[in-house]
Enzyme design. Structure first.
Site, PDB file in Angstrom:
ATOM      1  N   PHE A 136      62.449  51.069 -11.322  1.00  0.00           N
ATOM      2  CA  PHE A 136      63.637  50.906 -12.168  1.00  0.00           C
ATOM      3  C   PHE A 136      63.374  49.782 -13.164  1.00  0.00           C
ATOM      4  O   PHE A 136      63.016  48.677 -12.780  1.00  0.00           O
ATOM      5  CB  PHE A 136      64.889  50.567 -11.339  1.00  0.00           C
ATOM      6  N   ASP A 221      57.497  43.419 -14.010  1.00  0.00           N
ATOM      7  CA  ASP A 221      58.943  43.358 -14.184  1.00  0.00           C
ATOM      8  C   ASP A 221      59.508  42.581 -12.997  1.00  0.00           C
ATOM      9  O   ASP A 221      59.681  43.123 -11.908  1.00  0.00           O
ATOM     10  CB  ASP A 221      59.530  44.773 -14.261  1.00  0.00           C
ATOM     11  N   LYS A 250      68.198  38.738 -14.750  1.00  0.00           N
ATOM     12  CA  LYS A 250      69.145  38.612 -13.646  1.00  0.00           C
ATOM     13  C   LYS A 250      69.497  37.146 -13.313  1.00  0.00           C
ATOM     14  O   LYS A 250      70.429  36.621 -13.872  1.00  0.00           O
ATOM     15  CB  LYS A 250      68.648  39.383 -12.420  1.00  0.00           C
TER      16      LYS A 250
HETATM   17  C1  LIG Z   1      68.281  45.075 -12.948  1.00  0.00           C
HETATM   18  C2  LIG Z   1      66.888  45.390 -13.372  1.00  0.00           C
HETATM   19  C3  LIG Z   1      66.580  45.724 -14.717  1.00  0.00           C
HETATM   20  C4  LIG Z   1      67.642  45.914 -15.774  1.00  0.00           C
HETATM   21  O1  LIG Z   1      68.356  44.782 -16.056  1.00  0.00           O
HETATM   22  P1  LIG Z   1      69.687  44.876 -16.986  1.00  0.00           P
HETATM   23  O2  LIG Z   1      70.061  43.458 -17.177  1.00  0.00           O
HETATM   24  O3  LIG Z   1      70.695  45.679 -16.233  1.00  0.00           O
HETATM   25  O4  LIG Z   1      69.274  45.543 -18.240  1.00  0.00           O
HETATM   26  C5  LIG Z   1      65.252  45.905 -15.055  1.00  0.00           C
HETATM   27  N1  LIG Z   1      64.276  45.797 -14.137  1.00  0.00           N
HETATM   28  C6  LIG Z   1      64.531  45.495 -12.846  1.00  0.00           C
HETATM   29  C7  LIG Z   1      63.399  45.360 -11.885  1.00  0.00           C
HETATM   30  C8  LIG Z   1      65.841  45.307 -12.421  1.00  0.00           C
HETATM   31  O5  LIG Z   1      66.091  45.046 -11.128  1.00  0.00           O
END
Ligand SMILES: *Cc1c(COP(=O)(O)O)cnc(C)c1O
Length: 394
Positions: A136, A221, A250
């Site tokens: 994700f 990520d 986050k």
């Molecule tokens: C939550 C998340 C995202 C997306 O972040 P947003 O602030 O909702 O755009 C991207 N990568 C990972 C691994 C995430 O957990």
């Protein structure tokens, strides 16, 4: 429930499956409804409020900056932004930072930079992204296109072309996917939304080797795994493998919108003036809070304590898993990013916890994910475990 839920149901877009609860106040690991009912928050707003709600030092940093300066645009420098970039450079492999507002935006920036870097240095044919199944990376078109779970992108095609998916930890598939046309591979070291599945060190090492061989960029990520969540500032420190680019968001500003793309000078240099931008990116208030977040997280002993609390909680969960071996398939995770996988849909357990006024998330129907604030105390951990026992007994 009161009028907030009703008003929300009437006027908000229906894109979230919300629990009919409205919170008006938070403190540490506690959330309070408008009627003053107290909940124990084991979500941290999905791994965002890592230092708990309204941490006094963060409130103070926010207030101080709110009275000084809110926004100038990135036509100018601001102290919080420059200072935060310096701090991130001191604490990580990186020495240059691009700021945006959300996780997805930091992923977009990484993908765009990877394509530009490849085109500037090699050729425009070098444009393929390798990404992992079950990953994700966010909801914008680029981030969505490297997200390896059809449920997130079905109905929104055509996606950004040039993405190849590989099953996590499948070394042979990774070797086969690589070619001279690959410009980057993007990895979550622990797949958070996918259900808390960690990559093997051998797989990450192979990705690093193949990136070096094919002159592709290695992107981690760490939007969910960062800012102390796993007991290290960033999860890559567990593996001793550094990426070329790292996405952070986050918990970076503990609940204010902020994200950062971190990288080395040689790579980041390709973000030439005008090539990419964000109006709000690196907002002074969010950056001032993020500086204090990093001050707290990097205080002596803080991360060791997170790792210890993670081990204590995980051991207790493993104990429960033994007692309820017919229900619980697996307990996994690192630090305070943990998951309990059940043989059956976890809805019943989720509701049992809610009855005990404990909040958790369910990234998949059979998986309950625990992301308590890193500042959680042992009494709160014990309360959680008792609530879970109650839910398991049904
Ligand atoms: C939550 C998340 C995202 C997306 O972040 P947003 O602030 O909702 O755009 C991207 N990568 C990972 C691994 C995430 O957990």
């Amino acid at each position: 429930m009161g009028h907030i839920v009703e008003m929300g149901e009437l006027y908000l877009a229906p894109n979230y499956k919300r629990i009919p609860l409205a919170f008006v106040r938070g403190q540490g690991a506690r959330l309070f409804t408008e009627d003053g009912v107290e909940y124990l928050d084991f979500t941290s707003g999905i791994a965002v409020c890592n230092l708990g709600h309204t941490h006094p030092r963060l409130v103070s940093a926010l207030k101080k900056q709110a009275e000084l300066l809110w926004h100038t645009s990135n036509l100018f420098y601001t102290e919080p932004q420059a200072r935060l970039a310096m701090k991130l450079s001191e604490l990580t492999f990186a020495d240059r930072v691009f700021f945006a507002n959300s996780g997805a935006e930091s992923v977009e920036a990484a993908l765009k930079l990877a394509r530009k870097y490849a085109k500037d240095n090699f050729s425009k044919e070098k444009h393929i992204f390798i990404a992992l199944e079950n990953s994700f990376h966010g909801r914008t078109m680029g981030a969505l296109s490297v997200t390896g779970q059809p449920k997130y992108w079905q109905g929104f095609e055509p996606l950004v072309p040039g993405v190849v998916f590989v099953p996590p930890n499948d070394m042979e598939a990774l070797k086969l996917a690589f070619s001279e046309e690959v410009c980057a591979i993007i990895l979550e070291l622990i797949q958070g939304e996918g259900g808390v599945y960690a990559l093997n060190k051998e797989f990450i090492l192979l990705a690093k080797e193949l990136c070096e061989k094919h002159k592709a960029l290695l992107i981690f990520d760490e939007v969910q795994t960062g800012i102390g969540r796993t007991g290290k500032l960033f999860a890559y420190e567990h593996f001793g493998i550094e990426p070329d680019l790292l996405c952070s968001s986050k918990a970076l500003a503990n609940g204010l919108p902020l994200s950062a793309l971190l990288g080395k000078k040689e790579v980041m240099a390709h973000l030439t003036p005008g090539s990419h931008a964000s109006t709000f990116g690196g907002n002074p208030i969010a950056c001032a809070v993020a500086i204090e977040v990093l001050n707290i997280v990097s205080e002596e002993g803080f991360l060791e304590e997170v790792a210890l609390k993670g081990r204590v909680l995980k051991e207790k969960l493993e104990g429960l898993a033994k007692e309820h071996a017919n229900l619980i398939k697996e307990v996994r995770g690192v630090g305070l990013l943990l998951a309990i996988e059940f043989y059956e849909p976890a809805e019943r357990i989720f509701k049992g916890l809610l009855e005990k006024r404990v909040l958790v998330t369910m990234p998949k129907p059979k998986i309950i994910r625990l992301t308590p604030p890193l500042t959680i105390n042992y009494r709160e951990i014990d309360y959680f475990v008792e609530a879970l026992e109650h839910a398991l007994r049904g």
